[in-house]
Design a protein around this motif. Structure first.
Motif, PDB file in Angstrom:
ATOM      1  N   GLU A 197       0.825  -1.219   0.000  1.00  0.00           N
ATOM      2  CA  GLU A 197       0.000   0.000   0.000  1.00  0.00           C
ATOM      3  C   GLU A 197       0.857   1.266   0.000  1.00  0.00           C
ATOM      4  O   GLU A 197       0.407   2.323  -0.432  1.00  0.00           O
ATOM      5  N   LYS A 199      -7.016   1.101  -2.806  1.00  0.00           N
ATOM      6  CA  LYS A 199      -5.733   1.773  -3.023  1.00  0.00           C
ATOM      7  C   LYS A 199      -4.827   0.928  -3.915  1.00  0.00           C
ATOM      8  O   LYS A 199      -4.132   1.451  -4.798  1.00  0.00           O
ATOM      9  N   SER A 224      -8.031  -0.399   1.637  1.00  0.00           N
ATOM     10  CA  SER A 224      -6.752  -1.003   1.264  1.00  0.00           C
ATOM     11  C   SER A 224      -6.795  -1.575  -0.144  1.00  0.00           C
ATOM     12  O   SER A 224      -5.915  -1.301  -0.970  1.00  0.00           O
TER      13      SER A 224
END
Length: 546
Positions: free
Chosen positions: A270, A325, A322
């Motif tokens: 990430e 992204k 998450s």
């Protein structure tokens, strides 16, 4: 030599007009300038034993006095004055030179156990307690800054052999006095010092192959570094982990080392940027430039852990943020690698189709990547174009992108038809919503006459009560004709709310038709509603008359 104390040589220099000169009966013929100070020395004592000065002397013009500038020497003028006679004095220049004797001195006196204990103690001190020579050469460091950086010791130990470096790092970690980020920075500095640059590695057939000894030493270094990375998440950056993975693939490191790097990289994926994912391929069989397999391996590892920890993510949960992204990162990455003219469709799909559907809130970025690939590969077959557009969901395209897709001649016809179909379906759905709004207005219009009818009844009852109070004992019996007139008035009062109901409904329908642009569908529905309502009102009138 063994018991010589460095820095105790008597000062043989004197200063005259900003020039430091050696006390000697022989006039100086070598001028070395460092910052704002000039040193007047002798060529006959330095040139025969100093390889650096020999090289610089050959570049200068022939004259009786040679001038050489050494402004970037570590330690500045103070350090130069201490080693003025010992510049690159190796055995290659002259036998029994100073460097060999200095190495013997270091091995016998400096590199003893007590010296390393002192080094460990100093590395655990706060920067304010460190006396520093300001020879820090790391990128981004301001040399005018007089404060000591926290990682001041990492550059010093990066020149050591890997086995000695490993011992120092293990000893420092065992003290638990330094944060994991400083340990990770030391590993990063050492890797940059000894390992090849991952972004400049070329396939073996296009470059001079490394010797077996060099390759084996590099493999040893990278495996030791990976084993010493602190377990704390964030101790090293994801960019550093990905660079180590690229180098490990190139060097043919052990499977254990590569698996560990993939796992650690996926845990911090990430934090990655697109530039962190761009590495050249190391296989001579691949004609494309970018290493797509590296990104696919890290992405698969991330998704495996994500599915295990997030079986049913909700819209605003951390797991949903998450995966969204990562979806944004991968689509941006595809937009860059799609420009590689040798990149096959299968490599693009291996990354694009790996993401689950919920990873993309919309498919605008994916469409951009596909469009770039189609533009850079104009000779694609129809079947390859269909395969490339397979992960694209036309329902998740924004209106602007759908408008572009309809006019895009590079897209396969099937995809354009899908875009048109969903565009038309969305338009009809909007019309249905408008018709539903009309029906709601009509239902609200029905309630208005009912209220008015109740008000009329109340007014009539109040009128009758008033009449009875005024004519008690005086009013004659009602005649038959007056009774008929009274019933006629009541029927007329009951018809008035119905007429009002028709008028209100008619006005509301006309208003909706105006907003709808006069669509034929809404007009037909409106006429049907009015016709049905008129028929029901007429039947109600007849029943009331009866």
């Amino acid at each position: 030599m063994k018991f010589m104390k460095l820095g105790t040589r008597p000062d043989t220099f004197y200063t005259e007009e900003a020039t430091r000169s050696v006390i000697s009966d022989v006039p100086g013929d070598l001028v070395i300038r460092i910052n704002n100070i000039s040193y007047l020395l002798h060529q006959f004592s330095l040139l025969p034993k100093c390889g650096l000065l020999q090289r610089l002397r050959s570049d200068s013009e022939d004259s009786n006095t040679v001038t050489i500038e050494l402004h970037d020497i570590p330690g500045g003028e103070d350090a130069f004055e201490m080693c003025a006679k010992f510049l690159r004095m190796t055995e290659a220049v002259e036998k029994g030179n100073f460097v060999l004797k200095l190495e013997a001195f270091f091995n016998s006196c400096i590199l003893e156990e007590d010296a390393w204990i002192q080094l460990l103690k100093k590395s655990s001190h706060t920067p304010a307690q460190v006396t520093w020579s300001y020879t820090y050469t790391r990128k981004g460091f301001n040399k005018q800054q007089q404060s000591v950086p926290k990682d001041w010791w990492t550059e010093d130990i990066s020149d050591l052999d890997i086995d000695l470096f490993r011992c120092i790092i293990i000893a420092i970690k065992s003290t638990y006095m330094l944060p994991p980020q400083l340990i990770g920075e030391a590993l990063h500095v050492y890797a940059c010092r000894w390992l090849p640059d991952a972004t400049k590695i070329t396939p073996p057939e296009s470059s001079v192959s490394q010797t077996d000894d060099v390759a084996e030493n590099h493999r040893k270094i990278i495996e030791i570094i990976v084993n010493m990375i602190p377990a704390d998440k964030g101790s090293v950056s994801v960019g550093f982990l990905l660079r180590l993975l690229s180098i490990a693939n190139h060097l043919g490191a052990s499977t254990v080392t590569k698996t560990e790097l993939i796992r650690r990289s996926s845990l911090q994926l990430e934090e990655a940027t697109v530039s962190d994912l761009l590495f050249p391929t190391h296989s001579s069989s691949n004609k494309h430039y970018y290493d797509i397999d590296l990104v696919a391996a890290v992405l698969d590892s991330f998704l495996l852990l994500w599915r295990r920890t997030s079986p049913a993510p909700t819209e605003n949960s951390q797991s949903m943020r998450s995966i969204r992204k990562i979806g944004k990162l991968i689509d941006s990455y595809l937009q860059v690698v799609a420009r590689d003219i040798n990149l096959p469709v299968s490599k693009v799909l291996s990354v694009a189709e790996a993401l689950p559907d919920i990873a993309r809130k919309n498919h605008d970025d994916l469409y951009k990547g596909i469009n770039i690939y189609l533009k850079e590969h104009p000779e694609m077959s129809k079947s390859d174009k269909k395969r490339l557009c397979r992960p694209l969901d036309c329902q998740k395209l924004s209106p602007e992108v759908r408008t572009h897709a309809v006019k895009n001649e590079r897209l396969p016809l099937r995809t354009v038809v899908q875009v048109l179909f969903f565009e038309q379906e969305k338009g009809s759905r909007a019309n249905d919503q408008r018709m539903s709004a009309q029906e709601q207005l009509l239902s609200r219009g029905k309630q208005i006459p009912l209220v008015r009818d109740e008000l009329s009844k109340l007014q009539l009852e109040r009128h009758e009560q008033t009449s009875r109070l005024e004519g008690i004992g005086k009013a004659p019996a009602p005649s038959e004709s007056s009774s008929r007139d009274h019933q006629k008035i009541k029927r007329t009062d009951k018809k008035m709310p119905l007429e009002s109901e028709k008028k209100v409904a008619r006005e509301e329908i006309e208003e909706e038709e105006t907003k709808d642009g006069g669509s034929s569908r809404s007009k037909i529905n409106a006429r049907k509603i009015m016709k049905n309502r008129s028929g029901s009102d007429h039947s109600r009138d007849k029943s009331r008359d009866r």
